[in-house]
Design an enzyme around this catalytic site. Structure first.
Site, PDB file in Angstrom:
ATOM      1  N   LYS A   1      25.291   8.774  42.982  1.00 57.89           N
ATOM      2  CA  LYS A   1      25.456   8.534  44.420  1.00 57.89           C
ATOM      3  C   LYS A   1      25.789   9.862  45.080  1.00 57.89           C
ATOM      4  CE  LYS A   1      27.290   3.802  44.181  1.00 57.89           C
ATOM      5  NZ  LYS A   1      28.545   3.018  44.019  1.00 57.89           N
TER       6      LYS A   1
ATOM      7  N   ASP B   1      29.919   4.108  37.075  1.00 55.40           N
ATOM      8  CA  ASP B   1      29.889   4.404  38.513  1.00 55.40           C
ATOM      9  C   ASP B   1      31.289   4.833  38.947  1.00 55.40           C
ATOM     10  OD1 ASP B   1      29.652   4.530  41.247  1.00 55.40           O
ATOM     11  OD2 ASP B   1      29.545   2.381  41.555  1.00 55.40           O
TER      12      ASP B   1
ATOM     13  N   GLU C   1      24.128  -6.012  51.168  1.00 57.92           N
ATOM     14  CA  GLU C   1      22.960  -5.328  50.606  1.00 57.92           C
ATOM     15  C   GLU C   1      21.716  -6.209  50.579  1.00 57.92           C
ATOM     16  OE1 GLU C   1      24.184  -3.588  46.916  1.00 57.92           O
ATOM     17  OE2 GLU C   1      25.733  -2.385  47.886  1.00 57.92           O
TER      18      GLU C   1
END
EC number: 4.2.1.11
Length: 434
Positions: free
Chosen positions: A343, A318, A210
């Site tokens: 997401k 998450d 990332e």
């Protein structure tokens, strides 16, 4: 306006793995969307369909998902003559056609690819920017530019170092605009590079999936110390705070946690959730940590709940919540966390993503929109975060084009909004609060 043609293909993501791209044609033109893919995935996520043919892309091909679009989903949608502005009807039709709980018949990557393309086409049909169309779909009159959470030190499943915790982020909450937040983030990032190079040598500044640095450190507080030093060196101690994504499910072993999980297993070093919670509290005390994501395993509800009641920072679900309405409702009821990580590919459609966001917000939670570690040049989530007014986004470091694509799109959106642009700043947890 009806769809005229839907065509899917296999392309590559930022990790060199195949993913799905969809082209949707209407009288207004061609609308293209690509689907992201995660490395550390929650077990409750909607199913990402992979071919499993080891002779192609090590089994990671997505030709089956592509074929489901080209042979089944696409033709069925064209025959149904649904309008691209009816996002909910289109998504509902695809979900019902799939007929499974977790989209395993066609694959969430197939359904989402079409769903994203439809959303882009819907905006064009209405003659409005994508962020405005999304705001309309969510019933939001306002638009808010988010605080970016830059993942500048990578560990966990995103990096080849010994660091157990997956992401160490900087949030420029003291900036006055999104553009200024980008500048501050980039400057701290460059100072961090210098700090890491000086302490661990040049090869320690290689970047992870990332765009963050992955120095070979083991102690998690060492990563926090590096951030603190870089923030001071850049001159922003009053403007930048720290966030973490622990991704603790990745190192949960038989009811305990292994903070050295990349070394050969040794149960004697495993610690309890309670002990891990104490470690987080020491981080909060010694560093400007304002947000911790997935501090515990996705099924360790008890530890989540007891930890949340003892801290006053943002605790993000998450793997715990996987953008799934049932899991979010469960987490609300158990008081397990106070923020949803959103997401789109965890749930697999635009409509369900909006519903998940609204459910979280209606329960007083924050919402952070997120990329995946396997990304593409698609910028949909930049428009999504503005339209949903969540006030926070994480889409990597200010490095690697698939990450910058989103950040640059946000700068363009802010510019287009001109003096109507509202930046979440210190109100990132609840930007709609007056």
């Amino acid at each position: 306006m009806a769809m005229q043609k839907i065509f899917a293909r296999e392309i590559l993501d930022s990790r060199g793995n195949p993913t799905v791209e969809v082209d949707l044609h209407t009288a207004k033109g061609r609308f293209r969307a690509a689907v992201p893919s995660g490395a550390s995935t929650g077990i409750y996520e909607a199913l990402e369909l992979r071919d499993g043919d080891k002779s192609r892309y090590l089994g990671k091909g997505v030709l089956k998902a592509v074929e489901h679009i080209n042979k089944t989903l696409g033709p069925a949608l064209l025959e149904k003559k649904l309008s691209v502005v009816d996002q909910e009807k289109v998504d509902k039709f695809m979900i019902e056609l799939d007929g499974t709980e977790n989209k395993s018949k066609f694959g969430a990557n197939a359904i989402l690819g079409v769903s994203l393309a439809v959303c882009k086409a819907g905006a064009a049909e209405k003659g409005v920017p994508l962020y405005r169309h999304i705001a309309d779909l969510a019933g939001n009159p306002d638009l808010v530019l988010p605080v970016p959470a830059f993942n500048v030190i990578n560990g966990g499943s995103h990096a080849g170092n010994k660091l157990a915790m997956q992401e160490f982020m900087i949030l420029p909450v003291g900036a006055s605009s999104f553009r200024e937040a980008m500048r501050i983030g980039a400057e701290v990032y460059h100072h961090l590079k210098g700090v890491i190079k000086g302490k661990y040598g040049k090869d320690a500044t290689n970047v992870g999936d990332e765009g963050g640095f992955a120095p070979n450190i083991l102690e998690n507080n060492e990563a926090l110390e590096l951030l603190k030093t870089a923030i001071q060196a850049a001159g922003y101690p009053d403007k930048v705070v720290i966030g973490m994504d622990v991704a603790a499910s990745e190192f949960y072993r038989n009811g305990k946690y292994d903070l050295d999980f990349k070394s050969p297993d040794d149960p004697s070093r495993h610690i309890t959730g309670e002990k891990l919670g104490e470690l987080y509290k020491s981080f909060i005390k010694n560093y400007p940590v304002v947000s911790i994501e997935d501090p515990f395993d996705q099924d360790d509800w008890k530890t989540w709940t007891s930890f949340l009641s003892g801290v006053n920072i943002q605790i993000v679900g998450d793997d715990l919540t996987v953008t799934n309405l049932k899991r979010i409702a469960q987490a609300v009821e158990k008081k397990a966390c106070n923020c949803l990580l959103l997401k789109v590919n965890q749930i697999g459609s635009v409509t369900e993503s909006i519903q998940a966001c609204k459910l979280a917000q209606s329960n007083g939670w924050g919402v952070m929109v997120s990329h995946r570690s396997g990304e593409t040049e698609d910028t949909f989530i930049a428009d999504l975060v503005v339209g949903l007014c969540t006030g926070q986004i994480k889409t990597g470091a200010p490095c690697r084009s698939e990450r910058l694509a989103k950040y640059n799109q946000l700068m363009r959106i802010e510019e287009a909004l001109g003096d109507k642009a509202v930046f979440a700043g210190r109100k990132f947890r609840n930007p709609k609060a007056k």
